[in-house]
Structures are given as structure tokens and as C-alpha cells.
Design a protein around this motif. Structure first.
Motif, short mmCIF file in Angstrom:
data_model
loop_
_atom_site.label_atom_id
_atom_site.label_comp_id
_atom_site.label_asym_id
_atom_site.label_seq_id
_atom_site.Cartn_x
_atom_site.Cartn_y
_atom_site.Cartn_z
N ALA A 191 -23.38 93.90 108.22
CA ALA A 191 -22.36 94.51 107.37
C ALA A 191 -22.05 93.62 106.18
CB ALA A 191 -21.09 94.77 108.18
N VAL A 192 -21.86 94.24 105.03
CA VAL A 192 -21.49 93.51 103.82
C VAL A 192 -20.18 92.76 104.07
CG1 VAL A 192 -20.67 93.82 101.45
CG2 VAL A 192 -22.72 95.04 102.26
N THR A 193 -20.17 91.48 103.71
CA THR A 193 -19.04 90.60 104.00
C THR A 193 -18.80 89.71 102.79
OG1 THR A 193 -19.66 90.61 106.35
CG2 THR A 193 -18.16 88.89 105.64
N ASN A 194 -18.07 90.23 101.81
CA ASN A 194 -17.73 89.38 100.66
C ASN A 194 -16.41 89.82 100.07
OD1 ASN A 194 -18.27 91.41 98.48
ND2 ASN A 194 -20.41 91.17 99.13
N LEU A 195 -15.85 89.00 99.22
CA LEU A 195 -14.51 89.25 98.70
C LEU A 195 -14.46 90.40 97.70
CD1 LEU A 195 -14.16 87.84 95.61
CD2 LEU A 195 -14.51 85.79 96.98
N LEU A 196 -15.62 90.85 97.23
CA LEU A 196 -15.68 92.03 96.37
C LEU A 196 -15.80 93.32 97.18
CD1 LEU A 196 -18.26 90.83 93.66
CD2 LEU A 196 -15.79 91.07 93.35
N ASP A 197 -16.13 93.19 98.47
CA ASP A 197 -16.47 94.35 99.30
C ASP A 197 -17.62 95.13 98.67
OD1 ASP A 197 -14.56 93.65 101.11
OD2 ASP A 197 -13.15 95.24 100.58
N SER A 198 -18.55 94.42 98.07
CA SER A 198 -19.61 95.08 97.30
C SER A 198 -20.99 94.83 97.90
CB SER A 198 -19.62 94.56 95.86
OG SER A 198 -20.73 95.08 95.15
N PRO A 199 -21.77 95.89 98.11
CA PRO A 199 -23.17 95.74 98.48
C PRO A 199 -24.09 95.60 97.28
CG PRO A 199 -22.52 98.03 98.70
CD PRO A 199 -21.31 97.27 98.20
N GLY A 200 -23.53 95.68 96.07
CA GLY A 200 -24.34 95.54 94.87
C GLY A 200 -25.46 96.56 94.80
N GLY A 201 -26.67 96.08 94.52
CA GLY A 201 -27.81 96.96 94.37
C GLY A 201 -28.25 97.63 95.65
N MET A 202 -27.71 97.22 96.80
CA MET A 202 -28.06 97.88 98.06
C MET A 202 -27.36 99.22 98.20
SD MET A 202 -27.92 94.63 100.67
CE MET A 202 -28.75 95.49 102.02
N ARG A 203 -26.37 99.50 97.39
CA ARG A 203 -25.63 100.76 97.46
C ARG A 203 -26.36 101.83 96.66
NH1 ARG A 203 -20.24 101.92 94.25
NH2 ARG A 203 -19.61 103.93 95.12
N ARG A 204 -26.94 102.79 97.36
CA ARG A 204 -27.73 103.84 96.71
C ARG A 204 -27.00 105.18 96.68
NH1 ARG A 204 -33.25 101.91 95.73
NH2 ARG A 204 -33.43 99.99 96.92
N ALA A 235 -23.59 87.06 92.56
CA ALA A 235 -22.48 87.49 91.72
C ALA A 235 -21.24 86.62 91.91
CB ALA A 235 -22.14 88.95 92.00
N LEU A 236 -21.13 85.96 93.06
CA LEU A 236 -19.97 85.12 93.35
C LEU A 236 -20.32 83.63 93.27
CD1 LEU A 236 -18.46 87.25 96.25
CD2 LEU A 236 -17.55 86.97 93.92
N THR A 237 -21.35 83.29 92.53
CA THR A 237 -21.70 81.90 92.30
C THR A 237 -21.35 81.53 90.86
OG1 THR A 237 -23.97 82.41 91.57
CG2 THR A 237 -23.61 82.08 93.94
N ALA A 238 -21.53 80.26 90.53
CA ALA A 238 -21.23 79.81 89.17
C ALA A 238 -22.16 80.44 88.15
CB ALA A 238 -21.33 78.28 89.10
N ASP A 248 -27.95 95.39 85.66
CA ASP A 248 -28.19 95.24 87.09
C ASP A 248 -26.85 95.21 87.84
OD1 ASP A 248 -28.58 93.42 89.62
OD2 ASP A 248 -30.61 94.00 89.04
N PRO A 249 -26.76 95.84 89.03
CA PRO A 249 -25.50 95.83 89.78
C PRO A 249 -24.98 94.43 90.06
CG PRO A 249 -27.00 97.44 90.72
CD PRO A 249 -27.79 96.67 89.70
N GLU A 250 -25.88 93.47 90.30
CA GLU A 250 -25.44 92.11 90.55
C GLU A 250 -24.83 91.48 89.30
OE1 GLU A 250 -26.32 93.44 93.59
OE2 GLU A 250 -28.38 93.15 92.91
N VAL A 251 -25.39 91.79 88.13
CA VAL A 251 -24.84 91.28 86.88
C VAL A 251 -23.46 91.90 86.62
CG1 VAL A 251 -25.14 91.19 84.37
CG2 VAL A 251 -27.10 90.79 85.88
N ARG A 252 -23.33 93.19 86.90
CA ARG A 252 -22.01 93.82 86.72
C ARG A 252 -20.98 93.20 87.66
NH1 ARG A 252 -25.16 98.70 86.50
NH2 ARG A 252 -24.46 99.28 88.60
N ASP A 253 -21.38 92.92 88.90
CA ASP A 253 -20.46 92.26 89.82
C ASP A 253 -20.13 90.84 89.37
OD1 ASP A 253 -19.99 94.37 91.52
OD2 ASP A 253 -21.28 93.66 93.14
#
Length: 338
Positions: A191-204, A235-238, A248-253
Motif C-alpha cells: 500500500a502507498v505510504t507517504n505524506l502526500l498519500d500519492s501513488p504518482g504515476g502508478m495511479r491509472r 518527489a519527497l527528496t531534495a 510527469d506525475p512524479e515531477v508534479r508531486d
């Protein structure tokens, strides 16, 4: 390393080493460095290795086979996966068995502790408007999951090729949660586990992803939770460490997470470390899967785990940024389960 019970299975380390980094999905590394990273993970107390043939077209599993081919360490467990789509519906059982047998040969093992469906699960009449082609290779309709996939997994257990099975919880949330309540049901869910609650590009799909509701449903039904995407693919790194398109969804996040990076600068902390510590102690998560690709990244997260839970004040400041999807909580059924 803290040990936690994985659902109704066995204790595992709070951190799991994922195969994405070993397979060079999260940036370039070498086979030598990947082997050294895997060895260090086990030396530092990690007891679960999460792999899949898709991680580097077999590279991650080849790394594990090379590292431990002479004999896997006692107590170290492994997962592998198989992706199934609608083009495979005529031969699901054969595809699953062929996949796990090939993986076991590469890993030099006789059994996979957990075999995970790497596909989305969705209602029979659902259409993936964002990416219709994905249905062909990565989507299992509900009826096929119930009538073909789950029985095939149970048959592989009977044959001794797998110890248990699980699902990737990134498909339609309502279908994932139905599977977690089902009979037979998976032993684990990723299960997706991050502070954005976002699966990024995995969300289709179009619907909200509902990762915390998925985790809650899993725990209410004794299903183990393997947390994934702690830093949401960078997306949650420096800074994202690989080239990606601007849309890209990761860039948007990553852009969305700018206030989080500002907070981390104020705290004098590395955003990746804070994101991992946040995810590691999210309620209901049994083990957090790492996407590291070298010893330096691994050591940083191991040291972060040793620091213990994220300070409550810091967690409150992160939550106050309101960066997640803010989904409403689902109603509770009469028997107390979601």
C-alpha cells in the motif's frame, strides 16, 4: 532493527529492501554496488527482500541470486511478483506458475515466501480512461481475480512453490478493499505510504487513491501491510535523481511538495530522511519497502530508522501543510470492519 508482525504471518524487520533500486529503476548503479547494498541490508538486520521480474528486466532478482546463491541467510525472506493483464486471461494459472518458477531459478531458491500480484484489480465493467492500453497488460477484472487469480495462488501454495500470496494495492481502491475482505484473501497488501498519500504515476484511474483507507481495511482484516513509495519515487527528496518530463506525475508531486522541502530546510533535515521516518510510523504499516540503489542511501535510512519515530511536533507541522489528497474516511460496517 525493530521487528514487527506482518499481518498473521511472521515477524519481519520494520524496513524491507526493495528491488527497484537493485534493478536500477531509481537511477544508475552497478551490479557490484547492488550486491554490496543487499549484503549490507541483511548485515544491518533487514529480513525481507521485495523483488519482481519487472525490476530491471530481471536484474534485481539476478542480484539476489548472485549475492546469496550459495545459501540464503537464515531468517531472510523474499517476495516476487507477476503482472497479469487482460491479454493473459485465457492462461492466468500457467502464467503465474511459469513466472514464479523462473524467478525461483534466478533467485536459487525452492520457494518464494510471498508471491504478489503486480497488477491493478478493478470492477469488471471499469474502463481506464487515462490509459486504455494498460488494461491489456496490467489489469485484472474482479471476476478473473476471484475465479482465476486467487485459486491459482492457492494452488501454488499447495505445490510448495510459494509460502503465501499478496496483492499490490494500487488498483481501484474499492476493488482492493473488497479483495482484502475476501475469501480466500491475500496475506499481504503493498500500500502507498507517504505524506502526500500519492501513488504518482502508478495511479491509472480517476478516483481518489485512498491509501490510508486501504491500510485501515487491511489491518481490520488481519492482512499484512508492506508500505511502498515513502518518498513517492523521488518527489519527497531534495532533488529527483533521474531525467523526467515536466508533466510527469512524479515531477508534479515534487512541485507540490515544495512546502515540505522548505520545512525540512528550517529543521536542518534531509527531506528523504524525514519522509521515511514519517512513513515508517504511519498507523497500520508493518514494514516499509525501501527504494535505495546504493550503500550510502541505505545507510542513511537505516540510521533514520534507528532514531525512532518522527517527533510528534514535526509530524503535526507536516500534516498542517495539507499536502495529501484529503480523502474522507469511509464508513464503518456493522461488524467493525471497513
Amino acid at each position: 532493527m525493530e521487528m514487527r508482525k506482518l499481518g498473521k504471518l511472521w515477524p519481519v524487520s520494520a524496513l524491507t529492501l526493495g528491488g527497484g533500486g537493485l534493478g536500477q529503476i531509481w537511477g544508475e548503479t552497478s551490479r557490484e554496488e547492488a550486491v554490496a547494498t543487499l549484503r549490507l541490508a541483511v548485515e544491518r538486520g533487514i529480513t525481507l527482500i521485495d523483488l519482481a521480474p519487472l525490476y530491471g528486466r530481471g536484474e534485481a532478482e539476478a542480484v539476489a541470486g548472485e549475492t546469496f546463491g550459495a545459501g540464503w541467510p537464515d531468517g531472510v525472506r523474499v517476495t516476487t511478483k507477476c503482472m497479469v493483464g487482460q491479454r493473459h486471461l485465457a492462461g492466468i494459472a500457467e502464467r503465474l506458475e511459469k513466472s514464479v518458477v523462473r524467478s525461483l531459478s534466478t533467485l536459487k531458491r525452492e520457494q518464494a515466501d510471498i508471491f504478489i500480484l503486480h497488477s491493478n484489480i478493478c470492477p469488471d465493467d471499469y474502463v481506464y480512461g487515462r490509459d486504455p492500453a494498460f488494461e491489456d497488460y496490467g489489469v485484472v477484472p474482479w471476476s478473473a481475480f476471484v475465479n482465476e487469480v486467487a485459486p491459482a495462488f492457492e494452488a501454488l501454495k499447495e505445490k510448495g512453490l510459494i509460502g503465501n500470496w499478496g496483492i499490490t494495492g494500487t488498483g481501484l481502491p474499492r476493488s482492493i478493499m473488497d479483495a482484502l475482505r475476501g475469501t480466500p484473501k491475500p496475506a499481504v497488501v503493498q500500500a502507498v505510504t507517504n505524506l502526500l498519500d500519492s501513488p504518482g504515476g502508478m495511479r491509472r484511474y480517476e478516483e481518489p487513491p485512498e491509501p490510508r483507507n486501504i491500510i485501515r481495511t487491511a489491518k481490520n482484516n488481519d492482512v499484512g501491510v508492506m508500505g511502498i513509495r515513502a518518498v513517492q519515487a523521488g518527489a519527497l527528496t531534495a532533488a529527483i535523481d533521474r531525467p523526467l518530463a515536466a508533466d510527469d506525475p512524479e515531477v508534479r508531486d515534487y512541485e507540490k511538495a515544495a512546502p515540505f522541502r522548505t520545512l525540512c530546510r528550517d529543521l536542518g533535515e534531509d527531506p528523504a530522511i524525514v519522509a521515511h521516518r514519517y512513513a515508517l510510523h504511519m498507523q497500520g504499516v508493518d514494514t516499509l519497502v525501501l527504494g535505495v540503489k546504493n550503500r550510502a542511501e541505505l545507510t542513511a535510512i537505516l540510521d533514520a530508522e534507528a532514531r525512532g519515530p518522527l517527533e510528534e511536533e514535526t509530524r503535526k507541522r507536516i500534516d498542517a501543510l495539507r499536502l495529501n489528497f484529503q480523502m474522507p474516511r469511509m464508513p464503518i460496517d456493522g461488524d467493525g470492519t471497513l
